[in-house]
Design an enzyme around this catalytic site. Structure first.
Site, PDB file in Angstrom:
ATOM      1  N   GLU A  90       0.820  -1.208   0.000  1.00  0.00           N
ATOM      2  CA  GLU A  90       0.000   0.000   0.000  1.00  0.00           C
ATOM      3  C   GLU A  90       0.859   1.266   0.000  1.00  0.00           C
ATOM      4  O   GLU A  90       1.044   1.895   1.043  1.00  0.00           O
ATOM      5  CB  GLU A  90      -0.956   0.024   1.199  1.00  0.00           C
ATOM      6  CG  GLU A  90      -1.918   1.212   1.157  1.00  0.00           C
ATOM      7  CD  GLU A  90      -2.808   1.328   2.395  1.00  0.00           C
ATOM      8  OE1 GLU A  90      -3.719   2.173   2.372  1.00  0.00           O
ATOM      9  OE2 GLU A  90      -2.580   0.592   3.375  1.00  0.00           O
ATOM     10  N   LYS A 125      -2.777  -2.116  -2.837  1.00  0.00           N
ATOM     11  CA  LYS A 125      -3.828  -1.226  -2.347  1.00  0.00           C
ATOM     12  C   LYS A 125      -3.383   0.196  -2.684  1.00  0.00           C
ATOM     13  O   LYS A 125      -2.379   0.687  -2.135  1.00  0.00           O
ATOM     14  CB  LYS A 125      -4.047  -1.391  -0.843  1.00  0.00           C
ATOM     15  CG  LYS A 125      -5.162  -0.484  -0.301  1.00  0.00           C
ATOM     16  CD  LYS A 125      -5.565  -0.856   1.119  1.00  0.00           C
ATOM     17  CE  LYS A 125      -6.673   0.073   1.628  1.00  0.00           C
ATOM     18  NZ  LYS A 125      -7.200  -0.325   2.947  1.00  0.00           N
TER      19      LYS A 125
END
Length: 423
Positions: A304, A341
């Protein structure tokens, strides 16, 4: 008192078979939402053109089982296609009796039937939990619910939920309160694996129990929701336009704990604030470095590297990040597969090259400060990207709501994000 098998067969020769199946899935999901908790059904369906299309039905609490008809396929082809669809089992007619003849001796007939039974049985065998989880995350329509608020964000999450700081004293009581909130969400009847693929947990949530089970095992065994664990320990101060992750000297021990708890994967976050090529490259390299450590433990990492939605040059940040992530993917071995993500990009479908890469399992989107309606709107413009929302997911939920009000609000949130993630 009988259990119905609903059989809306899609003709295997239909010119638009895949579109028929997509429309059918939507209709069956809407039908399941109208059933009472004790009204459970089976489905007998044509093996779908898109692998694992019917996993949302398999994971629904009102579904007893999803079985496959052979639909005109020969047994070999029917079994091959069936094997590709996790948790679906056979209900074959013509394909089952293929090769049996009235002219055979009892010995020949028995041998032919035994071979048929064994081939269909093997094609219908239940997958391992890991294979089932991987198939859900890779193929099923749905989204990830991010329930991993920690540290300073915990008090903020509780305040949004309607719990004031005056209602608890100290960190222990604060974490008790947030666990009560998460438990209320996870145990609600509309929270299940038909629309929610996975849940990202804070370490303390993983260590606690829900309904007498460890949280990760409850999620999978009782809700068919794949458990992930947030592993980063916060962010370093900004340098070169990015905030890298703090050092994680005890990461191996945490990963071992996660494996023992039944966790499938991890999530680790850094933040990009400016279009600084050196900084963005450093953030991407750190993500892949931690990701390889996670993969070595048999877990699946969610990388992420968030781009701040308020970055003045957000589009340029995302273009630089795309290049850095593609370089990182090129260095992975074929069996090292990851999830990303990412902030929903300013240019729709910017991350399509990442989605198509063989080392990518899925690309999920953080809400990044958008409210739910806006997050879903921009998410829906990115084909193949699915939600992984935290604040936007819990938006509107309140400790002060009745169970009926809470359930309705949660159901509306789940359905909106599910639909935006199904483009």
């Amino acid at each position: 008192g009988l259990v119905p098998i609903l059989e809306p067969e899609v003709d295997i020769n239909a010119a638009d078979k895949e579109e028929c199946e997509r429309l059918l899935l939507d209709a069956l999901m809407q039908g399941l939402r109208k059933l009472a908790p004790d009204q459970r059904v089976m489905f007998k369906l044509t093996p779908p053109s898109r692998c694992n299309l019917y996993l949302p039905l398999v994971s629904h609490p009102n579904t007893v089982r999803v079985v496959a008809l052979s639909g005109g396929y020969g047994r070999k082809d029917a079994c091959r296609i069936l094997k590709e669809n996790v948790a679906m089992i056979a209900s074959f007619s013509r394909a089952f009796s293929e090769g049996m003849s009235a002219k055979q001796s009892d010995e020949e007939f028995t041998k032919a039937m035994d071979e048929s039974c064994e081939e269909i049985y093997q094609a219908s065998r239940a997958p391992s939990d890991r294979d089932y989880m991987l198939a859900k995350v890779a193929f099923q329509n749905g989204f990830l619910s991010a329930l991993d608020q920690s540290g300073g964000s915990t008090a903020k999450a509780l305040k949004l939920y309607g719990v004031e700081e005056s209602e608890y004293s100290g960190d222990d009581e604060m974490f008790d309160k947030v666990h009560e909130m998460r438990t209320r969400i996870i145990t609600n009847p509309v929270y299940h694996g038909a629309r929610i693929l996975g849940a990202i947990l804070f370490e303390q949530t993983m260590e606690r129990s829900i309904c007498g089970k460890g949280s990760a095992r409850y999620l999978w065994e009782d809700r068919k929701v794949v458990p992930f664990l947030k592993i980063d320990k916060g962010l370093m101060d900004e340098k070169d336009g990015v905030q890298l992750m703090k050092e994680m000297p005890a990461l191996d021990a945490l990963l071992d704990k996660a494996v023992a708890a039944g966790v499938f994967g991890t999530k680790e976050r850094s933040v990009i604030k400016q279009a600084n090529e050196a900084g963005i490259r450093a953030a991407a390299e750190q993500q892949f470095e931690v990701g390889r450590q996670v993969l070595a433990k048999g877990l699946v990492p969610i990388l992420e590297p968030e781009v701040d939605i308020n970055a003045p040059d957000k589009g340029k940040c995302e273009a630089l990040l795309l290049d850095a992530l593609m370089e990182g993917l090129a260095k992975l071995a074929p069996d090292q597969r990851v999830i990303f993500k990412l902030t929903i990009p300013s240019t729709p479908n910017l991350y399509a090259p990442i989605m198509k890469h063989p080392n990518t399992i899925r690309v999920v989107a953080l809400s990044g400060g958008y409210n739910r309606e806006e997050a879903c709107k921009v998410l829906a413009a990115n084909a193949g990207m699915i939600g992984s929302f935290s604040r936007a997911f819990a938006e509107g939920l309140s400790a002060k709501q009745s169970e009926e009000e809470f359930t309705q609000t949660l159901d509306n949130s789940i359905e909106m994000i599910y639909q935006a993630s199904s483009t």
